[in-house]
Design an enzyme around this catalytic site. Structure first.
Site, PDB file in Angstrom:
ATOM      1  N   TYR A  13       3.579   5.901   3.011  1.00 52.22           N
ATOM      2  CA  TYR A  13       2.683   7.194   2.891  1.00 52.22           C
ATOM      3  C   TYR A  13       3.542   8.263   3.325  1.00 52.22           C
ATOM      4  O   TYR A  13       4.333   8.494   3.891  1.00 52.22           O
ATOM      5  CB  TYR A  13       1.724   6.675   4.203  1.00 52.22           C
ATOM      6  CG  TYR A  13       1.050   5.550   4.340  1.00 52.22           C
ATOM      7  CD1 TYR A  13      -0.324   5.595   3.806  1.00 52.22           C
ATOM      8  CD2 TYR A  13       1.473   4.299   4.767  1.00 52.22           C
ATOM      9  CE1 TYR A  13      -1.023   4.697   3.502  1.00 52.22           C
ATOM     10  CE2 TYR A  13       0.467   3.366   4.675  1.00 52.22           C
ATOM     11  CZ  TYR A  13      -0.703   3.557   4.017  1.00 52.22           C
ATOM     12  OH  TYR A  13      -1.293   2.181   3.826  1.00 52.22           O
TER      13      TYR A  13
ATOM     14  N   CYS B 141      -7.082   2.754 -12.947  1.00 48.76           N
ATOM     15  CA  CYS B 141      -7.283   4.127 -11.955  1.00 48.76           C
ATOM     16  C   CYS B 141      -8.762   3.966 -11.679  1.00 48.76           C
ATOM     17  O   CYS B 141      -9.834   3.386 -12.390  1.00 48.76           O
ATOM     18  CB  CYS B 141      -7.132   5.427 -12.997  1.00 48.76           C
ATOM     19  SG  CYS B 141      -5.535   6.157 -12.360  1.00 48.76           S
TER      20      CYS B 141
ATOM     21  N   ARG C 160       2.885   5.451 -16.677  1.00 48.19           N
ATOM     22  CA  ARG C 160       3.105   5.506 -18.315  1.00 48.19           C
ATOM     23  C   ARG C 160       4.413   6.261 -18.605  1.00 48.19           C
ATOM     24  O   ARG C 160       4.935   5.965 -19.720  1.00 48.19           O
ATOM     25  CB  ARG C 160       1.828   5.891 -18.889  1.00 48.19           C
ATOM     26  CG  ARG C 160       0.707   4.843 -18.841  1.00 48.19           C
ATOM     27  CD  ARG C 160       1.033   3.447 -19.324  1.00 48.19           C
ATOM     28  NE  ARG C 160       0.256   2.372 -18.932  1.00 48.19           N
ATOM     29  CZ  ARG C 160       0.586   1.239 -18.222  1.00 48.19           C
ATOM     30  NH1 ARG C 160       1.988   1.034 -18.184  1.00 48.19           N
ATOM     31  NH2 ARG C 160      -0.534   0.453 -18.022  1.00 48.19           N
TER      32      ARG C 160
ATOM     33  N   ARG D 237      -2.576   5.423   7.948  1.00 49.92           N
ATOM     34  CA  ARG D 237      -2.188   4.215   8.810  1.00 49.92           C
ATOM     35  C   ARG D 237      -0.754   4.467   9.347  1.00 49.92           C
ATOM     36  O   ARG D 237       0.138   3.891   9.242  1.00 49.92           O
ATOM     37  CB  ARG D 237      -1.680   3.203   7.703  1.00 49.92           C
ATOM     38  CG  ARG D 237      -2.896   2.667   6.981  1.00 49.92           C
ATOM     39  CD  ARG D 237      -3.916   1.891   7.705  1.00 49.92           C
ATOM     40  NE  ARG D 237      -3.544   0.910   8.508  1.00 49.92           N
ATOM     41  CZ  ARG D 237      -3.716  -0.607   8.123  1.00 49.92           C
ATOM     42  NH1 ARG D 237      -4.155  -0.679   7.074  1.00 49.92           N
ATOM     43  NH2 ARG D 237      -3.203  -1.447   9.118  1.00 49.92           N
TER      44      ARG D 237
ATOM     45  N   GLU E  35     -11.745   7.036  -5.432  1.00 50.23           N
ATOM     46  CA  GLU E  35     -12.184   6.703  -4.159  1.00 50.23           C
ATOM     47  C   GLU E  35     -13.431   7.108  -3.637  1.00 50.23           C
ATOM     48  O   GLU E  35     -14.057   7.966  -4.244  1.00 50.23           O
ATOM     49  CB  GLU E  35     -10.828   7.371  -3.116  1.00 50.23           C
ATOM     50  CG  GLU E  35     -10.839   7.117  -1.866  1.00 50.23           C
ATOM     51  CD  GLU E  35     -10.022   5.548  -1.779  1.00 50.23           C
ATOM     52  OE1 GLU E  35     -10.649   4.908  -0.729  1.00 50.23           O
ATOM     53  OE2 GLU E  35      -9.372   5.288  -2.654  1.00 50.23           O
TER      54      GLU E  35
ATOM     55  N   ARG F   8       0.736  -1.214  -0.106  1.00 49.03           N
ATOM     56  CA  ARG F   8      -0.061  -0.034  -0.021  1.00 49.03           C
ATOM     57  C   ARG F   8       0.938   1.398  -0.004  1.00 49.03           C
ATOM     58  O   ARG F   8       1.942   1.224   0.705  1.00 49.03           O
ATOM     59  CB  ARG F   8      -0.884   0.170   1.257  1.00 49.03           C
ATOM     60  CG  ARG F   8      -1.927  -0.944   1.107  1.00 49.03           C
ATOM     61  CD  ARG F   8      -2.924  -0.849   2.449  1.00 49.03           C
ATOM     62  NE  ARG F   8      -1.926  -1.310   3.669  1.00 49.03           N
ATOM     63  CZ  ARG F   8      -2.206  -2.292   4.485  1.00 49.03           C
ATOM     64  NH1 ARG F   8      -3.064  -3.078   4.141  1.00 49.03           N
ATOM     65  NH2 ARG F   8      -1.338  -2.646   5.549  1.00 49.03           N
TER      66      ARG F   8
ATOM     67  N   ARG G 132      -4.140   6.950  -3.791  1.00 51.86           N
ATOM     68  CA  ARG G 132      -3.906   5.939  -3.030  1.00 51.86           C
ATOM     69  C   ARG G 132      -3.416   4.820  -3.957  1.00 51.86           C
ATOM     70  O   ARG G 132      -3.946   4.733  -5.253  1.00 51.86           O
ATOM     71  CB  ARG G 132      -4.941   5.373  -2.249  1.00 51.86           C
ATOM     72  CG  ARG G 132      -5.344   5.974  -0.858  1.00 51.86           C
ATOM     73  CD  ARG G 132      -6.497   5.385  -0.341  1.00 51.86           C
ATOM     74  NE  ARG G 132      -6.848   6.109   0.905  1.00 51.86           N
ATOM     75  CZ  ARG G 132      -7.737   7.104   1.220  1.00 51.86           C
ATOM     76  NH1 ARG G 132      -8.199   7.766  -0.118  1.00 51.86           N
ATOM     77  NH2 ARG G 132      -8.111   7.751   2.084  1.00 51.86           N
TER      78      ARG G 132
END
Length: 120
Positions: free
Chosen positions: A107, A74, A62, A115, A77, A6, A89
């Site tokens: 992050y 893509c 890309r 997180r 969210e 993540r 994210r």
């Protein structure tokens, strides 16, 4: 075995150049921190909050050398009240023998608050 790595970052402005730069920086750090070889990446999911409308963050991938054949998608969210704004994210699916606890999730910017339990 395939494991998920993540990552998340934020931008200050909904501007194409900034979104692409921050996405590229995030992907680069995820690869570096986990010693990933491009051939080991199975696929990448990238999501962005609804307030980012100028560009698909996957466009950054890309433009990165050697990433031509990495499958990427893509998506938007969820628009949750009180959620962090202008956030990108990443879920990177990687072939690895690493144990889950050895994976370094990345992050950046204001996304570090997402997180704190995974901070190394």
């Amino acid at each position: 075995m395939i494991r998920g790595i993540r990552g998340a970052t934020t931008v200050e402005n909904d501007k194409e150049e900034e979104i692409l730069l921050k996405t590229k920086e995030l992907l680069g750090e995820m690869v570096k921190e986990n010693s990933i070889h491009l051939d080991d990446i199975a696929s990448i999911f990238i999501s962005a909050t609804p307030d980012l409308k100028e560009v698909f963050p996957a466009k950054a991938l890309r433009k990165m050398e050697g990433w031509t054949y990495v499958p990427v998608v893509c998506m938007q969210e969820l628009d949750i009240q009180g959620a962090i704004k202008k956030c990108i994210r990443v879920m990177m699916h990687v072939n690895t023998s690493q144990k889950p606890e050895a994976i370094i999730h990345v992050y950046q910017e204001r996304a570090v608050s997402l997180r704190p339990d995974l901070k190394k």
